[in-house]
Design a protein around this motif. Structure first.
Motif, PDB file in Angstrom:
ATOM      1  N   THR A   4      -7.319   0.174  -0.997  1.00  0.00           N
ATOM      2  CA  THR A   4      -6.082   0.710  -0.947  1.00  0.00           C
ATOM      3  C   THR A   4      -5.108   0.411  -2.415  1.00  0.00           C
ATOM      4  O   THR A   4      -4.119   0.857  -2.561  1.00  0.00           O
ATOM      5  CB  THR A   4      -5.215   0.152   0.107  1.00  0.00           C
ATOM      6  N   GLN A   5      -6.019  -0.365  -3.155  1.00  0.00           N
ATOM      7  CA  GLN A   5      -5.088  -0.939  -4.482  1.00  0.00           C
ATOM      8  C   GLN A   5      -6.292  -0.697  -5.717  1.00  0.00           C
ATOM      9  O   GLN A   5      -7.338  -1.153  -5.643  1.00  0.00           O
ATOM     10  CB  GLN A   5      -4.779  -2.173  -4.478  1.00  0.00           C
ATOM     11  N   SER A  21     -10.662  -0.240 -11.674  1.00  0.00           N
ATOM     12  CA  SER A  21     -11.281  -0.723 -10.590  1.00  0.00           C
ATOM     13  C   SER A  21     -10.759  -0.936  -9.237  1.00  0.00           C
ATOM     14  O   SER A  21      -9.434  -1.163  -9.476  1.00  0.00           O
ATOM     15  CB  SER A  21     -12.256  -1.927 -10.914  1.00  0.00           C
ATOM     16  N   LEU A  22     -11.404  -1.000  -8.034  1.00  0.00           N
ATOM     17  CA  LEU A  22     -10.696  -1.008  -6.986  1.00  0.00           C
ATOM     18  C   LEU A  22     -10.411  -2.873  -6.782  1.00  0.00           C
ATOM     19  O   LEU A  22     -11.669  -3.481  -6.597  1.00  0.00           O
ATOM     20  CB  LEU A  22     -11.388  -0.610  -5.755  1.00  0.00           C
ATOM     21  N   LEU A  23      -9.322  -3.084  -6.589  1.00  0.00           N
ATOM     22  CA  LEU A  23      -9.119  -4.374  -6.035  1.00  0.00           C
ATOM     23  C   LEU A  23      -9.498  -4.503  -4.482  1.00  0.00           C
ATOM     24  O   LEU A  23     -10.103  -5.177  -3.843  1.00  0.00           O
ATOM     25  CB  LEU A  23      -7.714  -4.892  -6.142  1.00  0.00           C
ATOM     26  N   ASP A  26       0.922  -1.116   0.137  1.00  0.00           N
ATOM     27  CA  ASP A  26      -0.134   0.097  -0.134  1.00  0.00           C
ATOM     28  C   ASP A  26       0.893   1.143  -0.071  1.00  0.00           C
ATOM     29  O   ASP A  26       0.396   2.444  -0.200  1.00  0.00           O
ATOM     30  CB  ASP A  26      -0.986   0.006   1.251  1.00  0.00           C
ATOM     31  N   ASP A  27       2.267   0.961   0.264  1.00  0.00           N
ATOM     32  CA  ASP A  27       3.005   2.299   0.359  1.00  0.00           C
ATOM     33  C   ASP A  27       4.235   2.203  -0.922  1.00  0.00           C
ATOM     34  O   ASP A  27       5.514   2.756  -0.767  1.00  0.00           O
ATOM     35  CB  ASP A  27       3.697   2.397   1.553  1.00  0.00           C
ATOM     36  N   ASP A  28       3.833   1.280  -2.003  1.00  0.00           N
ATOM     37  CA  ASP A  28       4.854   1.179  -2.982  1.00  0.00           C
ATOM     38  C   ASP A  28       4.562   2.631  -4.070  1.00  0.00           C
ATOM     39  O   ASP A  28       4.326   2.292  -5.010  1.00  0.00           O
ATOM     40  CB  ASP A  28       4.560  -0.062  -3.629  1.00  0.00           C
ATOM     41  N   VAL A  29       4.956   3.655  -3.405  1.00  0.00           N
ATOM     42  CA  VAL A  29       5.083   4.932  -3.969  1.00  0.00           C
ATOM     43  C   VAL A  29       6.256   5.630  -3.681  1.00  0.00           C
ATOM     44  O   VAL A  29       6.475   5.663  -2.394  1.00  0.00           O
ATOM     45  CB  VAL A  29       3.747   5.587  -4.277  1.00  0.00           C
ATOM     46  N   GLY A  87      -2.899   7.805  -0.897  1.00  0.00           N
ATOM     47  CA  GLY A  87      -3.543   8.254   0.479  1.00  0.00           C
ATOM     48  C   GLY A  87      -2.958   9.394   0.889  1.00  0.00           C
ATOM     49  O   GLY A  87      -2.066  10.000   0.349  1.00  0.00           O
ATOM     50  N   GLU A  88      -3.185   9.626   2.432  1.00  0.00           N
ATOM     51  CA  GLU A  88      -2.654  10.839   2.777  1.00  0.00           C
ATOM     52  C   GLU A  88      -1.238  10.755   3.070  1.00  0.00           C
ATOM     53  O   GLU A  88      -0.628  11.704   3.030  1.00  0.00           O
ATOM     54  CB  GLU A  88      -3.511  11.039   4.435  1.00  0.00           C
TER      55      GLU A  88
END
Length: 247
Positions: free
Chosen positions: A186-187, A181-183, A126-129, A233-234
């Protein structure tokens, strides 16, 4: 020397952007696909493709392994990519508009990297950015050369996204647009063929603004037909504010 999440230097030359709203506005080049939805084709050279580039190990002869894109910042020197693309920032360089073995806008060295502590500690998908600043090239900042995408988080579940990225075996970027679409909460998921290894970090563009990067779940996907992006996200927005010197 590469530093992770350090205080940013003040921009030396250019006027700082005065508000985050200026950074996330969408007056950017049109990023609409030139092919039907769900069809992948080579991205023709244009102002949008020029802001996207390949990440190389050391130099152009080191092979490109990920994709990144220039985003707007006060220092005019920030790129966005997947966090898993920046395992070796000291030897990673960025070539915007790379095509046919040439870097028409130069080869840029990474200066600083901003990744989430949750990625550093446990590689949470979820933080792979990540965001990275680039050192000036001959005294010039990268955004002054190719421009930069605004950042636009908080997109609808089924928004249409354009992805531009460099498969490792190709020397030109591919482009594909499709609805998403949303998986999960958060993805985000998109169906586009041929987005194989090397496209990690590719920008997901909505009306010319960056709304995600290819990565996250399964490292961005284990088959070339389906790709993923962590929802911005935030925490991702805070990383961007830090890298971009935004309020």
């Amino acid at each position: 020397m590469i530093q992770t999440n350090p205080p940013r230097r003040a921009a030396r030359i250019l006027l700082a952007l005065t508000a985050m709203a200026a950074l996330v506005s969408v007056d950017a080049p049109d990023a609409r696909a030139t092919a039907p939805l769900g069809v992948t084709a080579e991205a023709l050279p244009d102002a949008t493709a020029d802001r996207v580039g390949a990440l190389f190990a050391g130099g152009l002869d080191g092979g490109h392994f990920c994709t990144a894109a220039v985003v707007r910042s006060a220092g005019r020197d920030v790129i966005a990519t997947a966090a898993h693309c920046l395992d070796h920032p000291a030897t990673t360089v960025f070539a915007p508009g790379y095509r046919d073995g040439k870097a028409p806008y130069g080869v840029w060295r990474l200066a600083e990297v901003s990744v989430s502590p949750d990625w550093t500690d446990g590689e949470d998908p979820d933080d792979d950015v990540a965001f990275a600043t680039l050192a000036p090239l001959d005294g010039v900042r990268v955004e002054d050369v190719v421009g930069g995408f605004p950042v636009a988080a908080g997109q609808p579940d089924d928004v249409t996204v354009t992805v531009l990225g460099y498969p490792s075996e190709r020397d030109a970027p591919l482009r594909c647009a499709n609805s998403t679409s949303l998986l999960s909460d958060t993805q985000r998921r998109i169906e586009c063929p041929d987005l194989s290894g090397g496209t990690s970090g590719s920008p997901w563009l909505v009306d010319g603004a960056l709304a995600g990067v290819l990565g996250g779940y399964e490292g961005g996907g284990t088959v070339a037909e389906v790709s993923y992006s962590a929802v911005l996200g935030e925490e991702a927005r805070e990383l961007y504010r830090t890298a971009a010197d935004a309020p």
